[in-house]
Design an enzyme around this catalytic site. Sequence first.
Site, PDB file in Angstrom:
ATOM      1  N   ASP A 133      -3.629   0.205  -8.698  1.00  0.00           N
ATOM      2  CA  ASP A 133      -2.723   1.278  -8.307  1.00  0.00           C
ATOM      3  C   ASP A 133      -1.262   0.847  -8.513  1.00  0.00           C
ATOM      4  OD1 ASP A 133      -2.494   3.873  -6.926  1.00  0.00           O
ATOM      5  OD2 ASP A 133      -1.546   2.732  -5.324  1.00  0.00           O
ATOM      6  N   GLU A 193     -13.494 -15.979 -14.169  1.00  0.00           N
ATOM      7  CA  GLU A 193     -14.507 -16.839 -13.542  1.00  0.00           C
ATOM      8  C   GLU A 193     -15.822 -16.090 -13.353  1.00  0.00           C
ATOM      9  OE1 GLU A 193     -13.017 -18.367  -9.831  1.00  0.00           O
ATOM     10  OE2 GLU A 193     -11.063 -18.834 -10.743  1.00  0.00           O
TER      11      GLU A 193
HETATM   12  C1  GLC Z   1      -1.009   6.119  -7.225  1.00  0.00           C
HETATM   13  C2  GLC Z   1      -2.233   6.882  -6.810  1.00  0.00           C
HETATM   14  C3  GLC Z   1      -1.801   7.965  -5.877  1.00  0.00           C
HETATM   15  C4  GLC Z   1      -1.161   7.332  -4.657  1.00  0.00           C
HETATM   16  C5  GLC Z   1      -0.019   6.422  -5.055  1.00  0.00           C
HETATM   17  C6  GLC Z   1       0.407   5.542  -3.923  1.00  0.00           C
HETATM   18  O1  GLC Z   1      -0.137   6.864  -7.984  1.00  0.00           O
HETATM   19  O2  GLC Z   1      -2.928   7.357  -7.924  1.00  0.00           O
HETATM   20  O3  GLC Z   1      -2.842   8.808  -5.514  1.00  0.00           O
HETATM   21  O4  GLC Z   1      -0.687   8.324  -3.801  1.00  0.00           O
HETATM   22  O5  GLC Z   1      -0.377   5.571  -6.098  1.00  0.00           O
HETATM   23  O6  GLC Z   1      -0.597   4.598  -3.650  1.00  0.00           O
END
Ligand code: GLC
Length: 526
Positions: free
Chosen positions: A192, A243
Amino acid sequence: MTWWRDAAIYQVYLRSFADGNGDGVGDIAGLESRLGYLRDLGVDALWINPWYASPMADGGYDVADYRAVDPSFGTLGEAERLIAAAHRHGLRVIVDLVPNHTSDQHPWFQEALRAGRGSPARERFHFRDGTNNWQSRFGGPAWSQVDDGQWYLHLFDSSQPDLNWDHPDVRAEFESILRFWLDRGVDGFRIDVAARLVKQVGLPDKRGLFEGVPTFEDADDEPDKDRPEVHGIYRDWRRVLGEYGPDRVFVGEIWVRDPERFAKYLRPDELHTAFNFAFLKCAWDAGALRAVIDRTLATHATVGAPATWVLSNHDVTRHVTRYGRKDSAFMKREHGVPADLALGVRRARAAALLSMALPGGVYVYQGDELGLPEVFDLPDELREDPVFRRTGGLDLGRDGCRVPLPWDGEEPPFAFGTGGSWLPQPPEWRELTAARQLGDPDSVLSLYRLALRVRRDEAALGDGGMRWLDAGPGVLAFERDPGFACVVNLTDEDIAVPEGEPLVASAPLAGGRLPADAAVWLRTAS
Ligand code: GLC
């Protein structure tokens, strides 16, 4: 060849996929009960949005415990069984890793609040006595104040404090979290906000500021984005992954515009793949799409990484709706813009064939295969996305692409579960249930099932090369070895189809001609 170079990956937005315990929220039990559907759809892997313990201030992207499963989704034991069950169905499992920020309920942040200013616990986050001019990606300031007067940085909601990636505890903790899930058999991680972990030292003011509705297009060289030091993190992680053998994979969520900067994340000792947001954002226009495809392939070739083709996800307006608009390019979420959904569905069908025929991997966001449109008319009081609140409703947020799936029956919740659904489904989705579409050879679902099967078993699509064919203005046509061609008609009129045996068509070929906004796959003499 490694599986991830050409995989079809299905994105499971768990809260909205299938509800196994009747509380109106999707969960692991619901997902497990539908694994047969996913196997029969013909995908190779699942990417499951965060299932960790979370107050759900941002749908689970606010993680309180990275080693526990949220009770609304199930238990850690259920997650382990799900991974094993998916493997038995021939489906790999990619989990979502959220390293940029935690939840404000995470023990580290709670400790930092208690420990007070100047404490070592605060150094794991970005606490300051004053603020800078940064805005939250969700609207409003990127700083919130705590009781003793200090401020902490949050690029997203105030419930999502940003971690300080210069801190050794943070680095060690995430390597340990990777191992925790790798030991439980996951096949990879979706990372993310992968380009924003490292911030420029001193957190200087930004030059460009957005106001109102955040767009997906801020500059690359901002002090909170694409800092060169971030690559060291991914090199460390790649060693950890290595790993566990060659078959585990990273996919980065990287909203970086410049192709060269983007490609750096995909060097052989960093991430394996990244989402192709340039393709997602592109208008339904032959010239623009061809340019994005060429740029994508050229960029990925410089580092030997496979491209990905993405049309939608849980953060953007569903593409059936986008493609039904006069201006189908995606810069930001908008509402009140008219959309011709019949047109949007025709184009979405054609776009599915295009994305599955191109070299590399392809993503399917849950509901794409049903042709679901964005839902705009949700009652405000049911909206959960913090974007809605933080923009004062200027941006309706992302709930409209997260409405629970319609599985079966004539009335909501359409067998999503037995206890309603956390967001209401439109009654007209009775026409779009999976069960109904399975019985209709002309449905979007039948098209996806056929195309994914042909892609994998007959045409051997996925990784490899392609050559453009000259098919005239407004037409995208390319061939791939051995003996395959894809033709997409983005003009207003039907066109002659090149020679070959049609394998899959997104619309009936009338008198051997390909209608407007349609695509066909052909077996050609090679
Ligand atoms: C990314 C995710 C989104 C989330 C954001 C904060 O963009 O896809 O859904 O709200 O990160 O974590």
